[in-house]
Scaffold this motif. Sequence first.
Motif, PDB file in Angstrom:
ATOM      1  N   VAL A  78       0.828  -1.208   0.000  1.00  0.00           N
ATOM      2  CA  VAL A  78       0.000   0.000   0.000  1.00  0.00           C
ATOM      3  C   VAL A  78       0.859   1.252   0.000  1.00  0.00           C
ATOM      4  O   VAL A  78       0.602   2.206  -0.731  1.00  0.00           O
ATOM      5  N   SER A  79       1.907   1.256   0.826  1.00  0.00           N
ATOM      6  CA  SER A  79       2.708   2.469   0.984  1.00  0.00           C
ATOM      7  C   SER A  79       3.601   2.755  -0.222  1.00  0.00           C
ATOM      8  O   SER A  79       3.830   3.912  -0.575  1.00  0.00           O
ATOM      9  N   SER A  80       4.118   1.697  -0.869  1.00  0.00           N
ATOM     10  CA  SER A  80       5.001   1.860  -2.028  1.00  0.00           C
ATOM     11  C   SER A  80       4.649   0.813  -3.089  1.00  0.00           C
ATOM     12  O   SER A  80       5.433  -0.108  -3.368  1.00  0.00           O
ATOM     13  N   PRO A  81       3.468   0.927  -3.700  1.00  0.00           N
ATOM     14  CA  PRO A  81       3.027  -0.120  -4.638  1.00  0.00           C
ATOM     15  C   PRO A  81       3.946  -0.287  -5.839  1.00  0.00           C
ATOM     16  O   PRO A  81       4.125  -1.397  -6.330  1.00  0.00           O
ATOM     17  N   GLY A  82       4.547   0.806  -6.328  1.00  0.00           N
ATOM     18  CA  GLY A  82       5.450   0.687  -7.466  1.00  0.00           C
ATOM     19  C   GLY A  82       6.686  -0.111  -7.122  1.00  0.00           C
ATOM     20  O   GLY A  82       7.134  -0.967  -7.886  1.00  0.00           O
ATOM     21  N   ARG A  83       7.255   0.166  -5.948  1.00  0.00           N
ATOM     22  CA  ARG A  83       8.446  -0.561  -5.506  1.00  0.00           C
ATOM     23  C   ARG A  83       8.115  -2.038  -5.286  1.00  0.00           C
ATOM     24  O   ARG A  83       8.879  -2.927  -5.673  1.00  0.00           O
ATOM     25  N   PHE A  84       6.963  -2.295  -4.675  1.00  0.00           N
ATOM     26  CA  PHE A  84       6.559  -3.673  -4.434  1.00  0.00           C
ATOM     27  C   PHE A  84       6.314  -4.395  -5.756  1.00  0.00           C
ATOM     28  O   PHE A  84       6.740  -5.537  -5.948  1.00  0.00           O
ATOM     29  N   ALA A  85       5.640  -3.727  -6.694  1.00  0.00           N
ATOM     30  CA  ALA A  85       5.358  -4.338  -7.988  1.00  0.00           C
ATOM     31  C   ALA A  85       6.648  -4.689  -8.720  1.00  0.00           C
ATOM     32  O   ALA A  85       6.756  -5.749  -9.353  1.00  0.00           O
ATOM     33  N   ALA A  86       7.650  -3.814  -8.643  1.00  0.00           N
ATOM     34  CA  ALA A  86       8.927  -4.082  -9.302  1.00  0.00           C
ATOM     35  C   ALA A  86       9.583  -5.329  -8.730  1.00  0.00           C
ATOM     36  O   ALA A  86      10.136  -6.152  -9.474  1.00  0.00           O
TER      37      ALA A  86
END
Length: 299
Positions: free
Chosen positions: A265-273
């Motif tokens: 939730v807090s860093s979805p782009g980083r998690f998705a990567a």
Amino acid sequence: MNRKGPLAAAVPTHRRVVTLPGRGRTTIWEAPGPPGAPVLLLLHGATLNAELNWSGVINTLGRHYRVVAPDQRGHGDGPRCSVFRLEDCADDAAALATELGIDRFVAVGYSMGGFVAQLLWHRHRERVAGLVLCSTARNMCGSPWERSVAMLLPSAVATAAWFPALYPLGADLIAAGLLDHDLGPAERSWALAQMRRTTLRNALSTVQAVSAFSSHDWIGSVDVPAAAVLTRHDRVVPVRRQWKLARAIPGSTVIEVDGDHGVFVSSPGRFAAAVLAGCHAVCAGPVDELDTEPTTTAS
């Protein structure tokens, strides 16, 4: 998906209800992916649902893979249950794949979903082509304090079952601590609303099942490609336990990402990567179009 967050519209994403014969109904989010692409089955964590755990990831993954993300048993719009069992969740996932005409898939599990992914390989090996295990471990009940808490859970579950006044309460009462402290007000409000779609009774039963889980005796026998996505600053699943899981699986790839247990939730782009890098490692795909460069190592 109706979320307050940076979810791009580049990949068509659909929501629908699927009936699992003899098991109940579940709601799934799915992206078709390129023709002939490998299938990813995304398994969310305890007290979450597919929309909360994976809405920041599906578009990124859907550029490369067919993606299916169900609400699991006892959570959100997943199959109803009186007693929560992780084994039932694994069997639900295999039944969903059958219903959708999917022979083999990569199981991508987050936290509790990582337990379900491990059980999927253990119980339905012919269906699982690979594992991507995120923010998870071989067990969640090792220290004396954790064992003491686990001993109290049956009483808490019974209390939630016997007192009707507790029935309307949601999982957010015990799960709000999963969210990062610096989460914005809009994102926090949306996440808590999603958690309230799972009852407190089911959440407590889930925590009890999670506390009893252990794959120590068989996880070293995994014979499919595997990757572990490690959240370096996790307050819920200590990173040392995440490393122990990764090292127990022969030849697994480790992807490290800066974030706490609520990084989805807090860093979805980083998690998705990070999840995309794990899926590419398992499927031998190209590492491209990443939002940020994760750290990748071999365990």
